[in-house]
Write an enzyme that holds these catalytic residues in place. Structure first.
Site, mmCIF file in Angstrom:
data_model
loop_
_atom_site.group_PDB
_atom_site.id
_atom_site.type_symbol
_atom_site.label_atom_id
_atom_site.label_comp_id
_atom_site.label_asym_id
_atom_site.label_seq_id
_atom_site.Cartn_x
_atom_site.Cartn_y
_atom_site.Cartn_z
ATOM 1 C CB SER A 186 -0.923 -0.009 1.223
ATOM 2 O OG SER A 186 -0.185 -0.241 2.407
ATOM 3 C CG ASN A 208 -4.557 -4.894 12.440
ATOM 4 O OD1 ASN A 208 -3.918 -4.790 11.382
ATOM 5 N ND2 ASN A 208 -5.000 -6.055 12.896
ATOM 6 C CG HIS A 242 -42.369 23.107 -12.521
ATOM 7 N ND1 HIS A 242 -42.551 21.786 -12.161
ATOM 8 C CD2 HIS A 242 -43.120 23.847 -11.663
ATOM 9 C CE1 HIS A 242 -43.405 21.739 -11.143
ATOM 10 N NE2 HIS A 242 -43.747 22.970 -10.818
ATOM 11 C CB SER A 295 -14.349 25.751 -29.393
ATOM 12 O OG SER A 295 -14.352 24.991 -30.591
ATOM 13 C CE LYS A 354 -19.435 26.232 -28.889
ATOM 14 N NZ LYS A 354 -20.310 25.691 -27.945
ATOM 15 C CG ASN A 384 -16.973 26.042 -24.590
ATOM 16 O OD1 ASN A 384 -17.974 26.572 -25.085
ATOM 17 N ND2 ASN A 384 -16.103 25.368 -25.299
ATOM 18 C CD GLU A 435 -19.678 22.393 -19.884
ATOM 19 O OE1 GLU A 435 -18.673 21.840 -20.372
ATOM 20 O OE2 GLU A 435 -20.466 23.073 -20.553
ATOM 21 C CE1 TYR A 490 -6.809 -3.217 8.501
ATOM 22 C CE2 TYR A 490 -5.885 -5.405 8.129
ATOM 23 C CZ TYR A 490 -6.051 -4.095 7.741
ATOM 24 O OH TYR A 490 -5.458 -3.648 6.592
HETATM 25 N N1 ARG Z 1 -1.881 -1.259 4.823
HETATM 26 C C1 ARG Z 1 -2.796 -1.667 5.799
HETATM 27 C C2 ARG Z 1 -4.081 -0.881 5.683
HETATM 28 O O1 ARG Z 1 -4.063 0.104 5.043
HETATM 29 C C3 ARG Z 1 -2.194 -1.469 7.149
HETATM 30 C C4 ARG Z 1 -2.628 -2.449 8.182
HETATM 31 C C5 ARG Z 1 -2.042 -3.736 7.897
HETATM 32 N N2 ARG Z 1 -2.363 -4.688 8.894
HETATM 33 C C6 ARG Z 1 -2.247 -5.998 8.639
HETATM 34 N N3 ARG Z 1 -2.557 -6.765 9.569
HETATM 35 N N4 ARG Z 1 -1.841 -6.418 7.478
HETATM 36 O O2 ARG Z 1 -5.100 -1.231 6.176
#
Ligand code: ARG
Length: 458
Positions: free
Chosen positions: A23, A110, A156, A277, A283, A285, A290, A317
């Site tokens: 991550s 966690n 409306h 444009s 134009k 815009n 948007e 978790y």
């Molecule tokens: N990258 C994990 C998350 O975003 C962190 C916690 C990871 N905990 C684990 N037991 N693998 O949730």
């Protein structure tokens, strides 16, 4: 690959598995919160006699060094680490040696990630609120300048009754004010510290959770350790508040797009906030409006996505929860960008007062007032409604406005009309006689503006 958990394994993780699981590419955003959380944890461990004063000092110094180096760019957060927590711990151990290996005492990733995310979102909630305050200031400025700028109010998408631009902007003021109240509520509810929840069942070390919570500016610890590591409700609430902000911005954008069209010409978007444009030289815009309208779907998507992710997760978790980050980060970036650009566009928007007034003059926006005139002269409302309906039909055939009819024409349909009918249906009268609280009449509007100003200054 630098992992925190190799001991139990006999072979290396498959490269694709490692990448799928990692991550760091997105949770590196949490680097500051991660280290601030660790510093508070370490101070608490020392206070509880779990770490010595010297260990505490070394770890704090190490973390401060890493933080400074990341911020200066001297230390890069790379994909060599699984997540931001591993990055920090590995670098700490590299810098200070054995003391660094004690950082994670009495903690799990966690509760650590739950803390990082709360710290991060807590700041973002306040930043979102601040951006909305900027938008409210622009709205209030426009309201103060346009208590006499008459325009048609619509139902409306048909012209209904005359209002003022101040009144129209005042409606949005209330919406964005409620959006801020929602953010405030979220902040109050989420401001509890999950650290000390451990993996799920707390820990055997004598942690002082109250102390860590207070060091980090929380009202106190999250009471239940399983909830501490599993709760993501506050993200749902925040995404919901962000979705509502986008819904409001999107409605407003839609109006600006309409008002900026050749047919309305109520407003002109500043050159700095419009685009041209590639083929049609004439134009200009309303792309920003948007895009804000378009990006609304993306923020709703984040809310739906997280609700769906969470619905089947058993306690406590589970790795599914890692999916909270990318979509929440994207929603935050989107909303902050939209509020900022929308505010700039609104602040530089010019209003074509003549066009607005002219538009209010056509389309029988004063028909209700003509009926009210009859009522004030003793005609029951339902009869008055019928009489004015016939007058309107006559006007449509004659291609005239109610104001253009002669008194003879009025009296041909009802003898109750006198020459003061013209005064009674003049646009200014129609607006300024509407003096119920919250209505566009000047005196009511000035009262409303005073409360808006007091709210912003409080
Ligand atoms: N990258 C994990 C998350 O975003 C962190 C916690 C990871 N905990 C684990 N037991 N693998 O949730």
């Amino acid at each position: 690959m630098a992992q925190l958990w190799g001991g139990r394994f006999t072979k290396e993780t498959d490269q694709l598995v490692y990448q799928f699981n990692a991550s760091i590419s997105f949770d590196k955003r949490l680097y500051r919160q991660d280290m601030e959380g660790s510093m508070a944890h370490v101070r608490m461990l020392k206070k509880q006699g779990i770490l010595t004063g010297e260990e505490e000092e070394q770890i704090l110094k190490g973390l401060k060094g890493i933080l400074a180096d990341v911020e200066s760019g001297a230390l890069k957060i790379t994909d060599r680490y699984e997540d931001i927590h591993s990055f920090v711990e590995a670098n700490l151990i590299e810098r200070i040696g054995d003391a660094g290996k004690k950082l994670h005492t009495g903690r799990s990733r966690n509760d650590q990630v739950a803390l990082d995310m709360r710290l991060y979102i807590r700041e973002e909630v306040l930043e979102t609120d601040d951006l909305l305050k900027g938008l409210l200031n622009v709205l209030l400025r426009i309201m103060e300048e346009h208590t006499e700028t008459i325009m048609p109010g619509f139902t409306h998408l048909q012209k209904a009754q005359p209002i003022t631009l101040a009144h129209h902007m005042g409606a949005y003021f209330e919406m964005f004010k409620r959006d801020r109240l929602r953010l405030k509520d979220i902040h109050e509810r989420m401001n509890y510290c999950p650290l000390g929840g451990g993996a799920l069942a707390g820990t055997t070390y004598p942690l002082d959770r109250e102390y860590t919570a207070s060091l980090l500016g929380f009202y106190g610890p999250v009471p239940n350790s399983m909830d501490a590591v599993s709760d993501r409700d506050y993200l749902i609430e925040y995404l919901s508040a962000l979705s509502t902000i986008m819904m409001h911005l999107s409605r407003f954008s839609e109006e600006i797009i309409l008002w900026n069209s050749n047919e309305y010409q109520f407003v002109e978007i500043d050159d700095g906030y419009s685009t041209g444009s590639s083929i049609m030289p004439q134009k200009k815009n309303p792309d920003i409006a948007e895009l804000v309208r378009g990006k609304t779907g993306r923020v709703y998507g984040a809310l739906m996505s997280l609700l769906t992710t969470l619905k089947g997760i058993p306690l406590a978790y589970n790795k599914d929860m890692q999916e909270d980050k990318e979509l929440v980060f994207d929603a935050i970036d989107t909303v902050k960008g939209c509020v900022t650009l929308f505010t700039g566009m609104l602040d530089t928007l010019s209003f074509c007062k003549e066009r607005m007034r002219d538009s209010a003059r056509h389309g029988f926006t004063n028909a209700t007032d003509a009926a009210d005139y009859l009522v004030n002269h003793g005609v029951p409302f339902r009869d008055a409604h019928g009489i004015v309906g016939r007058l309107v039909l006559y006007c449509i055939e004659q291609k005239k406005a109610l104001d253009d009819l002669t008194l003879e024409e009025y009296r041909a349909i009802s003898p109750v009309f006198e020459k003061d009918i013209y005064e009674a249906i003049a646009l200014e009268t129609c607006v300024n006689k509407r003096l119920t609280a919250g209505a566009p009449g000047k005196a009511s509007m000035e009262q409303a503006i005073r409360s808006c100003r007091e709210y912003l200054e409080a």
